[in-house]
Design a protein around this motif. Structure first.
Motif, PDB file in Angstrom:
ATOM      1  N   ALA A  94      56.824   7.112  66.698  1.00  0.00           N
ATOM      2  CA  ALA A  94      57.002   8.556  66.893  1.00  0.00           C
ATOM      3  C   ALA A  94      58.239   9.073  66.158  1.00  0.00           C
ATOM      4  O   ALA A  94      59.346   8.556  66.328  1.00  0.00           O
ATOM      5  CB  ALA A  94      57.104   8.870  68.377  1.00  0.00           C
ATOM      6  N   GLY A  95      58.007  10.063  65.297  1.00  0.00           N
ATOM      7  CA  GLY A  95      59.100  10.707  64.577  1.00  0.00           C
ATOM      8  C   GLY A  95      59.582   9.995  63.334  1.00  0.00           C
ATOM      9  O   GLY A  95      60.452  10.495  62.635  1.00  0.00           O
ATOM     10  N   ASP A  96      59.009   8.835  63.013  1.00  0.00           N
ATOM     11  CA  ASP A  96      59.413   8.055  61.838  1.00  0.00           C
ATOM     12  C   ASP A  96      58.315   8.172  60.779  1.00  0.00           C
ATOM     13  O   ASP A  96      57.285   7.510  60.873  1.00  0.00           O
ATOM     14  CB  ASP A  96      59.630   6.593  62.239  1.00  0.00           C
ATOM     15  N   PHE A  97      58.530   9.022  59.786  1.00  0.00           N
ATOM     16  CA  PHE A  97      57.531   9.273  58.752  1.00  0.00           C
ATOM     17  C   PHE A  97      57.882   8.518  57.483  1.00  0.00           C
ATOM     18  O   PHE A  97      59.034   8.515  57.053  1.00  0.00           O
ATOM     19  CB  PHE A  97      57.418  10.770  58.472  1.00  0.00           C
ATOM     20  N   LYS A  98      56.864   7.903  56.881  1.00  0.00           N
ATOM     21  CA  LYS A  98      57.032   7.133  55.646  1.00  0.00           C
ATOM     22  C   LYS A  98      56.059   7.669  54.603  1.00  0.00           C
ATOM     23  O   LYS A  98      54.935   8.056  54.922  1.00  0.00           O
ATOM     24  CB  LYS A  98      56.730   5.645  55.880  1.00  0.00           C
ATOM     25  N   GLY A  99      56.472   7.647  53.342  1.00  0.00           N
ATOM     26  CA  GLY A  99      55.616   8.061  52.242  1.00  0.00           C
ATOM     27  C   GLY A  99      55.430   6.935  51.250  1.00  0.00           C
ATOM     28  O   GLY A  99      56.377   6.208  50.941  1.00  0.00           O
ATOM     29  N   PHE A 100      54.195   6.762  50.781  1.00  0.00           N
ATOM     30  CA  PHE A 100      53.875   5.718  49.802  1.00  0.00           C
ATOM     31  C   PHE A 100      52.950   6.274  48.738  1.00  0.00           C
ATOM     32  O   PHE A 100      52.165   7.186  48.985  1.00  0.00           O
ATOM     33  CB  PHE A 100      53.182   4.522  50.483  1.00  0.00           C
ATOM     34  N   ASP A 101      53.024   5.670  47.554  1.00  0.00           N
ATOM     35  CA  ASP A 101      52.122   6.005  46.457  1.00  0.00           C
ATOM     36  C   ASP A 101      50.706   5.616  46.867  1.00  0.00           C
ATOM     37  O   ASP A 101      50.502   4.578  47.500  1.00  0.00           O
ATOM     38  CB  ASP A 101      52.551   5.226  45.213  1.00  0.00           C
TER      39      ASP A 101
END
Length: 158
Positions: A94-101
């Motif tokens: 919760a609340g920990d957003f990650k971005g990946f290709d």
């Protein structure tokens, strides 16, 4: 032969008539729609903006100007793929957003879905929601990181 009632000439003439009538009818329909839209454009522009159906998407669309997704739309323990942005966003906790290709490191196919992992449809590779690490081959390299920010509940590229 005379009993069929439909000669080749009549059939071709009818087909030609239909071929000519369709563009005319389409143009009439466009003029009607364009005329209605033009006539009603000043009046319904307020109602269409305020109608309940468009306001839901308009609410989603309006914040999308600041970002490409709402944080509330990314499930905890899951994620979503945004092909137009070239990014997959996960929320491992919760609340920990990650971005990946979105490009799989095995053969470059775009990942297609996020379940308990990020899944590539081409050969079945799976990647970690937390760090993009390859969890199931044939891919062995992690997905590349994409810097994202969450501001006012909206996700955008950093």
């Amino acid at each position: 032969m005379a009993t069929s009632g439909l000669s080749r000439r009549k059939a071709l003439t009818g087909a030609a008539g239909v071929g000519l009538a369709l563009p005319v009818l389409a143009a009439c329909g466009s003029d009607d729609d364009g005329g209605s839209t033009a006539t009603d454009d000043p009046t319904p522009s307020s109602p269409s903006s305020g109608s309940s159906s468009p306001s839901g998407p308009a609410s989603s669309s309006a914040p999308a100007a600041a970002g490409f997704a709402a944080a509330a739309d990314i499930p905890v323990g899951g994620g979503a793929v945004f092909p137009e942005e070239g990014v997959v966003v996960t929320q491992p906790t919760a609340g920990d957003f990650k971005g990946f290709d979105i490009q799989c490191t095995h053969s470059g196919c775009p990942v297609s879905e996020v379940t308990k992992s990020i899944v590539c449809p081409c050969h079945g590779s799976e990647f970690s929601l937390t760090d993009g690490a390859a969890e199931k081959g044939p891919a062995t390299e992690p997905l590349g990181p994409v810097e994202i920010t969450v501001t006012d509940g909206q996700i955008s590229r950093a």
